[in-house]
Design a protein around this motif. Structure first.
Motif, PDB file in Angstrom:
ATOM      1  N   LEU A 103       0.828  -1.214   0.000  1.00  0.00           N
ATOM      2  CA  LEU A 103       0.000   0.000   0.000  1.00  0.00           C
ATOM      3  C   LEU A 103       0.860   1.260   0.000  1.00  0.00           C
ATOM      4  N   TYR A 106       2.232   1.699  -3.453  1.00  0.00           N
ATOM      5  CA  TYR A 106       1.191   2.225  -4.348  1.00  0.00           C
ATOM      6  C   TYR A 106       1.043   3.735  -4.142  1.00  0.00           C
ATOM      7  N   SER A 107       1.023   4.144  -2.874  1.00  0.00           N
ATOM      8  CA  SER A 107       0.897   5.569  -2.546  1.00  0.00           C
ATOM      9  C   SER A 107       2.076   6.362  -3.092  1.00  0.00           C
ATOM     10  N   SER A 110       1.971   6.429  -7.004  1.00  0.00           N
ATOM     11  CA  SER A 110       0.921   7.335  -7.498  1.00  0.00           C
ATOM     12  C   SER A 110       1.380   8.787  -7.412  1.00  0.00           C
ATOM     13  N   SER A 124       8.464   1.840  -8.177  1.00  0.00           N
ATOM     14  CA  SER A 124       7.562   1.639  -7.028  1.00  0.00           C
ATOM     15  C   SER A 124       6.489   0.608  -7.362  1.00  0.00           C
ATOM     16  N   PHE A 125       5.873   0.737  -8.520  1.00  0.00           N
ATOM     17  CA  PHE A 125       4.803  -0.194  -8.909  1.00  0.00           C
ATOM     18  C   PHE A 125       5.360  -1.603  -9.145  1.00  0.00           C
ATOM     19  N   GLN A 128       5.846  -3.148  -5.818  1.00  0.00           N
ATOM     20  CA  GLN A 128       4.511  -3.498  -5.313  1.00  0.00           C
ATOM     21  C   GLN A 128       4.044  -4.821  -5.923  1.00  0.00           C
ATOM     22  N   THR A 132       3.255  -8.270  -3.961  1.00  0.00           N
ATOM     23  CA  THR A 132       1.884  -8.783  -4.015  1.00  0.00           C
ATOM     24  C   THR A 132       1.828 -10.192  -4.598  1.00  0.00           C
ATOM     25  N   ASP A 142      -4.557  -6.921  -6.417  1.00  0.00           N
ATOM     26  CA  ASP A 142      -5.200  -5.793  -7.088  1.00  0.00           C
ATOM     27  C   ASP A 142      -4.682  -5.735  -8.526  1.00  0.00           C
ATOM     28  N   MET A 145      -2.695  -2.789 -10.323  1.00  0.00           N
ATOM     29  CA  MET A 145      -1.268  -2.480 -10.185  1.00  0.00           C
ATOM     30  C   MET A 145      -0.517  -2.753 -11.494  1.00  0.00           C
ATOM     31  N   ASN A 148      -1.194   0.294 -13.688  1.00  0.00           N
ATOM     32  CA  ASN A 148      -0.396   1.431 -13.212  1.00  0.00           C
ATOM     33  C   ASN A 148       1.056   1.310 -13.666  1.00  0.00           C
TER      34      ASN A 148
END
Length: 335
Positions: A103, A106-107, A110, A124-125, A128, A132, A142, A145, A148
């Motif tokens: 999370l 993701y923050s 973004s 970053s993505f 993530q 995940t 999710d 992702m 993104n």
């Protein structure tokens, strides 16, 4: 050894209390000692501290880590590698540490994307996604992702990576036809217009009846100067959506680029009728009249007879005059 392990225990306690400066001090001592520097709990504490620094968002602690979340991930992975009995892995799963880390990434991603720092957003993505997809993540994946990451990749001009992420979206049926268009844009980014065209032409097999494919083909053919192919699909699109101003605008600009001014004026005037508040259409009609008039003046200069020349210039000026209301309206819309 126990004294140095105590430093790690103290660091973890300080992190829970939000005293990150004291935690850093204790952890530095643990890492400076040969007996505790390679202890799995030391790395676990480093991960916790790095993540806490990111979440605190306090300039006071910003110098502790260059990239807190990336360093947190590396530290957690190192802790699990060093822990032969698997206790750290169980703690990470039970306390859903990787869920919160995902999370946070993701923050961060973004925010980086919004700031147009696309390369770091991609990193970053990607982290993530790595987290995940791992067996340390407890929860539902999710699928957004991947999208993104694809957007960050395409904006970083890393088109092959973008294609991989958008293909994953397509595989998961995420956002319908949209990731397919992103794949097409990525193929174009690689400079392979032949493959891009073939890709678009195959999409009706996957999405029968989707009229947006026709619009994409029109755009491709206009940009590549294949005007006959563009006209073919514009005709199809007009039959489906006869009041779509953009189709008339696109056709008009195409004719304008070909110096077919009468055809351009006809198409662009229809675009204005359908959407009178669009600057581009108003300006386009005015430009078509001006270019037509300029062409007429150029031809008039070859006329030797004075009377005929004067008549030709008057006719050209009358065409110039027709541009004026469109240019005035364009100026009103975009001063």
């Amino acid at each position: 050894m126990m004294a140095q392990k105590g430093k790690v225990t103290s660091a973890l306690s300080y992190i829970d209390q939000g005293a990150l400066d004291k935690a850093k001090e204790a952890l530095d001592l643990a890492f400076s000692n040969d007996k505790s520097k390679d202890w799995f709990n030391t790395y676990f504490a480093k991960g916790k501290l790095a993540q806490a620094v990111f979440e605190a968002d306090n300039p006071k602690f910003s110098s502790y880590f260059a990239d807190p979340l990336a360093e947190a991930y590396v530290a957690y992975e190192k802790a699990m590698e060093l822990d032969a009995k698997g206790g750290i892995k169980k703690r990470i799963i039970t306390n859903m540490i990787y869920n919160s880390l995902a999370l946070d990434l993701y923050s961060q991603g973004s925010k980086q994307f919004e700031e147009e720092d696309f390369e770091n957003a991609l990193k970053s993505f990607e982290t993530q996604i790595k987290i995940t997809e791992s067996d340390k993540y407890a929860g539902i994946i999710d699928t957004g992702m991947y999208y993104n990451a694809g957007l960050a990749a395409i904006n970083s001009k890393k088109y092959n990576e973008a294609i991989n992420y958008f293909e994953k979206c397509a595989e998961l049926k995420y956002m319908g036809i949209t990731p397919y268009y992103q794949i097409y844009e990525s193929v174009l980014g690689l400079g392979d217009t032949v493959k891009a065209e073939a890709y678009l032409l195959d999409l009706p097999n996957k999405f029968p009846g989707d009229n947006t494919i026709t619009l994409q083909l029109i755009d491709l053919y206009l940009k590549s100067g294949k005007y006959d192919d563009a006209l073919k699909y514009i005709k199809v699109a007009k039959e489906v959506d006869p009041n779509n101003f953009s189709l008339y605008f696109a056709t008009g600009i195409m004719y304008l680029n070909q110096e077919k001014y009468d055809e351009a004026i006809s198409e662009l005037t229809r675009s204005v009728e359908l959407k009178p508040d669009l600057f581009d259409s108003q300006y386009g009609v005015g430009a078509a009249y001006i270019n037509k008039a300029a062409d007429m003046v150029k031809k008039a200069n070859d006329i030797m007879d004075v009377k005929e020349y004067s008549t030709a210039i008057d006719v050209a000026n009358a065409v110039y005059a027709k541009a004026l209301p469109y240019m005035e309206r364009a100026h009103e819309l975009n001063p």
